[in-house]
Design an enzyme around this catalytic site. Structure first.
Site, PDB file in Angstrom:
ATOM      1  N   TYR A 178       0.842  -1.199   0.000  1.00  0.00           N
ATOM      2  CA  TYR A 178       0.000   0.000   0.000  1.00  0.00           C
ATOM      3  C   TYR A 178       0.874   1.244   0.000  1.00  0.00           C
ATOM      4  CZ  TYR A 178       0.823   0.619   5.049  1.00  0.00           C
ATOM      5  OH  TYR A 178       1.403   0.819   6.278  1.00  0.00           O
ATOM      6  N   CYS A 179       0.246   2.380  -0.381  1.00  0.00           N
ATOM      7  CA  CYS A 179       0.998   3.633  -0.429  1.00  0.00           C
ATOM      8  C   CYS A 179       0.079   4.784  -0.053  1.00  0.00           C
ATOM      9  CB  CYS A 179       1.669   3.832  -1.790  1.00  0.00           C
ATOM     10  SG  CYS A 179       0.551   3.759  -3.215  1.00  0.00           S
ATOM     11  N   ARG A 180       0.086   5.868  -0.829  1.00  0.00           N
ATOM     12  CA  ARG A 180      -0.544   7.126  -0.400  1.00  0.00           C
ATOM     13  C   ARG A 180      -2.014   7.253  -0.745  1.00  0.00           C
ATOM     14  NH1 ARG A 180       4.706   9.935  -2.789  1.00  0.00           N
ATOM     15  NH2 ARG A 180       6.001  10.010  -0.909  1.00  0.00           N
ATOM     16  N   CYS A 184      -1.989   6.960  -6.176  1.00  0.00           N
ATOM     17  CA  CYS A 184      -0.547   6.817  -5.990  1.00  0.00           C
ATOM     18  C   CYS A 184      -0.064   5.564  -6.711  1.00  0.00           C
ATOM     19  CB  CYS A 184      -0.228   6.731  -4.498  1.00  0.00           C
ATOM     20  SG  CYS A 184       1.526   6.523  -4.130  1.00  0.00           S
ATOM     21  N   PHE A 208      -3.143   4.103   2.493  1.00  0.00           N
ATOM     22  CA  PHE A 208      -3.153   4.481   3.900  1.00  0.00           C
ATOM     23  C   PHE A 208      -4.224   5.516   4.245  1.00  0.00           C
ATOM     24  CE2 PHE A 208      -1.625   7.372   7.253  1.00  0.00           C
ATOM     25  CZ  PHE A 208      -1.661   6.495   8.324  1.00  0.00           C
TER      26      PHE A 208
END
Length: 223
Positions: A178-180, A184, A208
């Site tokens: 996972y990221c932003r 993203c 997130f």
């Protein structure tokens, strides 16, 4: 005084706010600040802008009361001014854009859904699987963003370091990166790399910010 004047004043102020966010670089800066505090140099690196241009965009966002500075030592750190409200504004803009803009819809479809990729993991599915200990979580954001908040039990392996740290991951467990957020590309690139190395990997659909906004538990590096 005309009864319409107060309404006109309010709409004028809302138009100024819309103008403040009406630039792709400023939207990118806001998305980054939704993860954690950053100084100008960090934001410039993420956005690919010069420090001077980054600072100018931040001043526009500051005048609109969308970001706020805080001095810590020799650095000035920026954060969202009203995290929940500004994050909700970004989410609403993203949802309307995806609904209304055919180009945005096609881009999302081509980049995130096609190319043989597996369907992303929803928050609800991931929460259930975490209860069973069935997945390995990998946070591919930079270390300082991870330190400010991450999903429980997630490993922090920034995307640019992922290939060097594959030994930390098991081939026998599915990996969720996972990221932003939904736009993203870090987690998409991470999943592509992991799959090319033989790992079973998927990405968390809303990243997130979506996890946090939904009220699920998060951890910090100090916790």
């Amino acid at each position: 005084m005309s009864q319409s004047r107060p309404k006109e004043t309010i709409f004028s102020k809302l138009a100024e706010l819309a103008q403040a966010i009406g630039h792709p670089h400023r939207l990118e800066l806001l998305e980054c600040l939704a993860q954690a505090q950053h100084n100008v140099e960090e934001l410039a690196q993420v956005s690919g802008l010069t420090a001077a241009n980054t600072s100018r965009h931040l001043q526009i966002l500051r005048r609109a009361r969308l970001v706020a500075p805080e001095r810590q030592g020799k650095y000035v750190l920026y954060s969202l001014d009203g995290h929940n409200e500004v994050s909700a504004l970004l989410k609403a803009l993203r949802c309307v854009g995806e609904r209304n803009l055919a180009e945005a819809q096609q881009l999302m479809q081509d980049y995130f859904s096609n190319r043989g990729a597996l369907e992303p993991v929803t928050q609800e599915e991931l929460f259930a699987r975490l209860q069973d200990g069935a997945v390995t979580l990998v946070d591919v954001r930079p270390e300082h963003e991870y330190a400010d908040g991450h999903l429980p039990g997630a490993l922090n392996i920034p995307l640019d370091q992922l290939e060097k740290h594959l030994s930390r991951l098991s081939m026998n467990r599915e990996i969720v990166a996972y990221c932003r957020g939904p736009h993203c590309v870090l987690s998409k690139e991470a999943v592509s790399l992991l799959q090319s190395k033989g790992f079973r990997a998927r990405r968390l659909k809303k990243g997130f910010p979506g996890w946090k906004a939904a009220g699920y538990k998060i951890e910090t590096a100090a916790a």
